[in-house]
Design an enzyme around this catalytic site. Sequence first.
Site, PDB file in Angstrom:
ATOM      1  N   ASN A  90      -9.196  12.619  10.128  1.00 23.33           N
ATOM      2  CA  ASN A  90     -10.466  12.912  10.797  1.00 23.33           C
ATOM      3  C   ASN A  90     -10.335  14.261  11.525  1.00 23.33           C
ATOM      4  OD1 ASN A  90     -12.637  13.114  12.541  1.00 23.33           O
ATOM      5  ND2 ASN A  90     -12.546  10.978  13.225  1.00 23.33           N
ATOM      6  N   CYS A 150     -17.767  14.701  16.649  1.00 22.81           N
ATOM      7  CA  CYS A 150     -17.735  14.673  15.174  1.00 22.81           C
ATOM      8  C   CYS A 150     -19.111  14.926  14.550  1.00 22.81           C
ATOM      9  CB  CYS A 150     -17.148  13.355  14.695  1.00 22.81           C
ATOM     10  SG  CYS A 150     -15.486  13.075  15.341  1.00 22.81           S
ATOM     11  N   HIS A 155     -19.354  12.272   7.619  1.00 20.17           N
ATOM     12  CA  HIS A 155     -18.187  12.586   8.447  1.00 20.17           C
ATOM     13  C   HIS A 155     -17.015  11.727   7.973  1.00 20.17           C
ATOM     14  CE1 HIS A 155     -15.438  13.167  11.617  1.00 20.17           C
ATOM     15  NE2 HIS A 155     -15.667  12.004  12.211  1.00 20.17           N
TER      16      HIS A 155
HETATM   17  N1  COA Z   1      -0.220   0.516  12.722  1.00 19.79           N
HETATM   18  C1  COA Z   1      -0.065  -0.798  12.721  1.00 19.79           C
HETATM   19  N2  COA Z   1      -0.806  -1.631  13.461  1.00 19.79           N
HETATM   20  C2  COA Z   1      -1.755  -1.066  14.241  1.00 19.79           C
HETATM   21  C3  COA Z   1      -1.979   0.308  14.295  1.00 19.79           C
HETATM   22  C4  COA Z   1      -1.157   1.121  13.487  1.00 19.79           C
HETATM   23  N3  COA Z   1      -1.285   2.453  13.438  1.00 19.79           N
HETATM   24  N4  COA Z   1      -3.004   0.572  15.128  1.00 19.79           N
HETATM   25  C5  COA Z   1      -3.413  -0.609  15.602  1.00 19.79           C
HETATM   26  N5  COA Z   1      -2.660  -1.598  15.068  1.00 19.79           N
HETATM   27  C6  COA Z   1      -2.729  -3.048  15.299  1.00 19.79           C
HETATM   28  C7  COA Z   1      -3.501  -3.441  16.537  1.00 19.79           C
HETATM   29  O1  COA Z   1      -2.688  -3.329  17.665  1.00 19.79           O
HETATM   30  C8  COA Z   1      -3.876  -4.867  16.200  1.00 19.79           C
HETATM   31  O2  COA Z   1      -2.767  -5.681  16.460  1.00 19.79           O
HETATM   32  P1  COA Z   1      -2.955  -7.169  17.031  1.00 19.79           P
HETATM   33  O3  COA Z   1      -3.744  -7.898  15.969  1.00 19.79           O
HETATM   34  O4  COA Z   1      -1.568  -7.658  17.189  1.00 19.79           O
HETATM   35  O5  COA Z   1      -3.712  -7.023  18.318  1.00 19.79           O
HETATM   36  C9  COA Z   1      -4.078  -4.853  14.697  1.00 19.79           C
HETATM   37  O6  COA Z   1      -3.455  -3.638  14.221  1.00 19.79           O
HETATM   38  C10 COA Z   1      -5.526  -4.831  14.265  1.00 19.79           C
HETATM   39  O7  COA Z   1      -6.198  -3.904  15.076  1.00 19.79           O
HETATM   40  P2  COA Z   1      -7.725  -3.612  14.878  1.00 19.79           P
HETATM   41  O8  COA Z   1      -8.178  -2.715  15.976  1.00 19.79           O
HETATM   42  O9  COA Z   1      -8.444  -4.915  14.663  1.00 19.79           O
HETATM   43  O10 COA Z   1      -7.689  -2.855  13.466  1.00 19.79           O
HETATM   44  P3  COA Z   1      -8.870  -2.272  12.671  1.00 19.79           P
HETATM   45  O11 COA Z   1      -8.922  -2.875  11.324  1.00 19.79           O
HETATM   46  O12 COA Z   1     -10.148  -2.243  13.479  1.00 19.79           O
HETATM   47  O13 COA Z   1      -8.401  -0.762  12.470  1.00 19.79           O
HETATM   48  C11 COA Z   1      -8.913   1.383  13.370  1.00 19.79           C
HETATM   49  C12 COA Z   1      -8.200   0.066  13.600  1.00 19.79           C
HETATM   50  C13 COA Z   1      -8.725   2.261  14.590  1.00 19.79           C
HETATM   51  C14 COA Z   1      -8.276   2.056  12.158  1.00 19.79           C
HETATM   52  C15 COA Z   1     -10.417   1.137  13.098  1.00 19.79           C
HETATM   53  O14 COA Z   1     -10.925   0.278  14.081  1.00 19.79           O
HETATM   54  C16 COA Z   1     -11.218   2.384  13.091  1.00 19.79           C
HETATM   55  O15 COA Z   1     -11.008   3.266  12.273  1.00 19.79           O
HETATM   56  N6  COA Z   1     -12.239   2.472  13.982  1.00 19.79           N
HETATM   57  C17 COA Z   1     -13.075   3.656  14.052  1.00 19.79           C
HETATM   58  C18 COA Z   1     -12.360   4.734  14.799  1.00 19.79           C
HETATM   59  C19 COA Z   1     -12.968   6.086  14.547  1.00 19.79           C
HETATM   60  O16 COA Z   1     -13.395   6.373  13.457  1.00 19.79           O
HETATM   61  N7  COA Z   1     -13.001   6.948  15.571  1.00 19.79           N
HETATM   62  C20 COA Z   1     -13.523   8.254  15.445  1.00 19.79           C
HETATM   63  C21 COA Z   1     -15.005   8.194  15.279  1.00 19.79           C
HETATM   64  S1  COA Z   1     -15.677   9.779  14.988  1.00 19.79           S
END
Ligand code: COA
Length: 319
Positions: free
Chosen positions: A276, A118, A246
């Site tokens: 993204n 990215c 980004h």
């Molecule tokens: N729908 C519903 N629930 C979901 C889900 C979805 N699409 N994806 C994950 N969950 C659940 C998880 O399983 C977790 O459940 P649990 O509490 O029972 O274990 C819960 O939601 C919370 O998960 P968590 O990982 O704490 O959520 P978050 O607030 O961190 O959001 C992301 C998850 C992936 C959206 C976030 O961490 C993120 O955007 N991270 C950066 C990723 C990124 O940008 N990558 C590319 C970089 S260039």
Amino acid sequence: MHSTNPTSRYVPTSIIGHSVFLPPKVLTNAELERRFDTTDEWIRERTGIRERRVGGKTSDMAIEAGRKAVNLAGVDASEIQMLVLATTTPDHIMPSTASLVHHHLGLSGVSFDINAVCSGFVHAYIVANSMMSTMDINTAIVIGSDCLSSLTGADDRTTTVLFGDGAGAVVLNKTHNKNAYSGILGIDMGTDGSGYDLLFCPHRGAIEMDGQEVFRRAVRATVASAGKALEMAGMKAGDISLFIPHQANYRIIQAACARLGISEQHTAVTIETTGNTSAASIPIALSMALDEGIVSEGDTILMSGFGAGMSWSSVVVRL
Ligand code: COA
């Protein structure tokens, strides 16, 4: 007045053409609700994404965006002496996707891919300007094109909601404007390979990610990198007409802006409808901002990329 900025190590360049290509197939949150245990509300609250485009192929998208950018630039494709293509989803392991795009666009000179995920477009923008500063290259094209939606696991709701496909392109030209400098004023680039396994995709596999840790590092790296590029440019956040981060997650953008002291009014946000798009996200946002007249000649922009590697880069550019 001088045509070069005494504080910049880069030859003056300006963006004489730009474009976006998004594949036609729209994947909405409503469709993801039918596929996984997820909701539109969860996706919008946690990521800011409402829909993304999917079904793109890296070379096709790069050719489409590149052709439109070259037309807008009003130059003959054969005058373009370099293509730097940022992508993590090349059509083949070899040769580079840039070779194919170079051929189809009818460019001359050299072409190559850069894989910095990215951060790829900002890396490519800096590399292109560096080569234009040291070589006899007057006109170059920089393209970011990625189809990460093809690398998300069929049953992985976490990555599938995030990634979309697209391409963005800019044509750069060495300028000879006697009145004002345009081009790079400050840069920062870096890698922290200790985060190699936080976000990765094996051959023939799917993207695996530690979302929370990637989120934390994304905010830290964007803030530090943008700050260093501003410092090199001798500028403050308030001097920037538009911050183009980004587009990974709206909450990452909000957190970075708050720490940098940049208002959302001065920040490009396209993630709601694109998701993204990896190396394409910054040139897509830049191209849209230019099309909408949000920025124009004389404005100063700050572009900051962050991604797997972990990698990051920022560049301050006077348009
Ligand atoms: N729908 C519903 N629930 C979901 C889900 C979805 N699409 N994806 C994950 N969950 C659940 C998880 O399983 C977790 O459940 P649990 O509490 O029972 O274990 C819960 O939601 C919370 O998960 P968590 O990982 O704490 O959520 P978050 O607030 O961190 O959001 C992301 C998850 C992936 C959206 C976030 O961490 C993120 O955007 N991270 C950066 C990723 C990124 O940008 N990558 C590319 C970089 S260039």
